[in-house]
Write an enzyme that holds these catalytic residues in place. Sequence first.
Site, mmCIF file in Angstrom:
data_model
loop_
_atom_site.group_PDB
_atom_site.id
_atom_site.type_symbol
_atom_site.label_atom_id
_atom_site.label_comp_id
_atom_site.label_asym_id
_atom_site.label_seq_id
_atom_site.Cartn_x
_atom_site.Cartn_y
_atom_site.Cartn_z
ATOM 1 N N SER A 148 51.526 24.401 28.486
ATOM 2 C CA SER A 148 52.478 23.898 27.478
ATOM 3 C C SER A 148 52.489 22.377 27.556
ATOM 4 O O SER A 148 52.226 21.797 28.626
ATOM 5 C CB SER A 148 53.875 24.433 27.813
ATOM 6 O OG SER A 148 54.877 23.694 27.149
ATOM 7 N N TYR A 162 60.935 25.700 33.501
ATOM 8 C CA TYR A 162 59.835 26.053 32.591
ATOM 9 C C TYR A 162 58.703 25.034 32.707
ATOM 10 O O TYR A 162 57.526 25.403 32.863
ATOM 11 C CB TYR A 162 60.369 26.111 31.151
ATOM 12 C CG TYR A 162 59.319 26.461 30.120
ATOM 13 C CD1 TYR A 162 58.918 27.778 29.918
ATOM 14 C CD2 TYR A 162 58.724 25.471 29.344
ATOM 15 C CE1 TYR A 162 57.949 28.099 28.972
ATOM 16 C CE2 TYR A 162 57.755 25.777 28.391
ATOM 17 C CZ TYR A 162 57.377 27.094 28.209
ATOM 18 O OH TYR A 162 56.408 27.411 27.276
HETATM 19 N N1 LIG Z 1 55.626 28.828 20.956
HETATM 20 C C1 LIG Z 1 55.554 27.627 21.506
HETATM 21 O O1 LIG Z 1 56.001 26.617 20.927
HETATM 22 C C2 LIG Z 1 54.895 27.465 22.853
HETATM 23 C C3 LIG Z 1 54.654 26.161 23.322
HETATM 24 C C4 LIG Z 1 54.036 25.993 24.550
HETATM 25 C C5 LIG Z 1 53.637 27.104 25.286
HETATM 26 N N2 LIG Z 1 53.902 28.348 24.826
HETATM 27 C C6 LIG Z 1 53.478 29.484 25.655
HETATM 28 O O2 LIG Z 1 52.790 30.422 24.857
HETATM 29 C C7 LIG Z 1 52.881 31.717 25.456
HETATM 30 C C8 LIG Z 1 53.254 32.728 24.377
HETATM 31 O O3 LIG Z 1 54.587 32.474 23.955
HETATM 32 P P1 LIG Z 1 55.072 32.665 22.452
HETATM 33 O O4 LIG Z 1 55.521 31.354 21.955
HETATM 34 O O5 LIG Z 1 54.079 33.449 21.681
HETATM 35 O O6 LIG Z 1 56.415 33.519 22.696
HETATM 36 P P2 LIG Z 1 56.781 35.022 22.329
HETATM 37 O O7 LIG Z 1 56.598 35.308 20.885
HETATM 38 O O8 LIG Z 1 58.128 35.220 22.926
HETATM 39 O O9 LIG Z 1 55.692 35.877 23.127
HETATM 40 C C9 LIG Z 1 55.725 36.039 24.505
HETATM 41 C C10 LIG Z 1 54.781 37.156 24.875
HETATM 42 O O10 LIG Z 1 54.791 37.286 26.301
HETATM 43 C C11 LIG Z 1 55.036 38.645 26.616
HETATM 44 N N3 LIG Z 1 55.767 38.771 27.871
HETATM 45 C C12 LIG Z 1 56.907 38.150 28.250
HETATM 46 N N4 LIG Z 1 57.293 38.612 29.450
HETATM 47 C C13 LIG Z 1 56.380 39.551 29.819
HETATM 48 C C14 LIG Z 1 56.248 40.416 30.924
HETATM 49 N N5 LIG Z 1 57.144 40.425 31.941
HETATM 50 N N6 LIG Z 1 55.183 41.248 30.988
HETATM 51 C C15 LIG Z 1 54.279 41.262 29.987
HETATM 52 N N7 LIG Z 1 54.341 40.477 28.903
HETATM 53 C C16 LIG Z 1 55.405 39.636 28.826
HETATM 54 C C17 LIG Z 1 55.826 39.216 25.462
HETATM 55 O O11 LIG Z 1 55.566 40.617 25.343
HETATM 56 P P3 LIG Z 1 56.598 41.809 25.683
HETATM 57 O O12 LIG Z 1 57.991 41.277 25.503
HETATM 58 O O13 LIG Z 1 56.220 42.874 24.709
HETATM 59 O O14 LIG Z 1 56.269 42.182 27.082
HETATM 60 C C18 LIG Z 1 55.197 38.491 24.278
HETATM 61 O O15 LIG Z 1 54.066 39.177 23.823
HETATM 62 C C19 LIG Z 1 53.898 31.590 26.587
HETATM 63 O O16 LIG Z 1 53.215 31.474 27.825
HETATM 64 C C20 LIG Z 1 54.614 30.277 26.264
HETATM 65 O O17 LIG Z 1 55.161 29.675 27.421
HETATM 66 C C21 LIG Z 1 54.523 28.562 23.633
#
Ligand SMILES: NC(=O)c1ccc[n+]([C@@H]2O[C@H](COP(=O)([O-])OP(=O)(O)OC[C@H]3O[C@@H](n4cnc5c(N)ncnc54)[C@H](OP(=O)(O)O)[C@@H]3O)[C@@H](O)[C@H]2O)c1
Length: 258
Positions: A148, A162
């Site tokens: 991130s 985080y």
């Molecule tokens: N969106 C942004 O702006 C942003 C920016 C920087 C980095 N990121 C990173 O991108 C990645 C994806 O995030 P996102 O933005 O797409 O958020 P999101 O829509 O909330 O997706 C998170 C994903 O992680 C899975 N997850 C969470 N806890 C889990 C667990 N204990 N076991 C298995 N799967 C788990 C969730 O699936 P289930 O709930 O179905 O298990 C979901 O598929 C993360 O690592 C986040 O830190 C996002």
Amino acid sequence: MPEPKQPKRKTILITGASSGLGAEMARQFAALGHDLALCARRIEKLDSLKAEIAAAHPDRRVEVRTLDVNDDEQVFEVFRAFKTDFGAIDRVVINAGLGKGAPLGTGRYDANKETAMTNFVAALAQSEAAMEIFRAQGNEGHFVMVSSMSAMRGLPKTLTTYAATKAGVAHLAEGLRNEFYGKPLKVTVLYPGYISSEMNERVDPAKVKGMVSTEKGVRAMVEAIEKEKDSACVPPLPWGPMSVVMKHAPLGVLKRVM
Ligand SMILES: NC(=O)c1ccc[n+]([C@@H]2O[C@H](COP(=O)([O-])OP(=O)(O)OC[C@H]3O[C@@H](n4cnc5c(N)ncnc54)[C@H](OP(=O)(O)O)[C@@H]3O)[C@@H](O)[C@H]2O)c1
């Protein structure tokens, strides 16, 4: 549209594929001709994503499995089972993560610990399971870590834990790049900025500078992954230049601009 040529890294395993960036990466990789091994806890979401991809790209193979990345044993079982399904896993995208957090010392160790366990300790388990597969394949494969922009600098309040986890996973992946320098294994670290997803759906877009749609943000992620870049801030604008500011600006200056 003509079907794409056989892609270089045919089979991609993505964790956290049930929503947000993971689900959109699956859609975009399928359109590029990749087969997919998708996991997360919400299997019903993975089943509907599989059906959506099958309708759009009937030639793609998509396998889905339930996985809680905090269950160490299940991480190894699921990764090995996908390897058995496909024969080889060519790329692993460690993407599962969450964004809970509270200022340290305010009685919410539970939230900070959950973030630390899911975003760092569970990412370590996924890295172990991925590397077990890649080593068995003769150090052949592409290891992708979703960090991130918050990894660039220690951040205050709800973001403190985080940001620390995201710096930690970036270093974990860089350590692998160092170990495998000159060998076939490639390592990519992605530093996404604000990309619309479930994680930030309650954030007021007016208060967040530079938020982009899931489709646009993930397009930049997929492009960097397909090019197998060492690291990439995504989307590159504004986050490439911002990374320099975040890393090097004096704290007093940084607090005025962010
Ligand atoms: N969106 C942004 O702006 C942003 C920016 C920087 C980095 N990121 C990173 O991108 C990645 C994806 O995030 P996102 O933005 O797409 O958020 P999101 O829509 O909330 O997706 C998170 C994903 O992680 C899975 N997850 C969470 N806890 C889990 C667990 N204990 N076991 C298995 N799967 C788990 C969730 O699936 P289930 O709930 O179905 O298990 C979901 O598929 C993360 O690592 C986040 O830190 C996002």
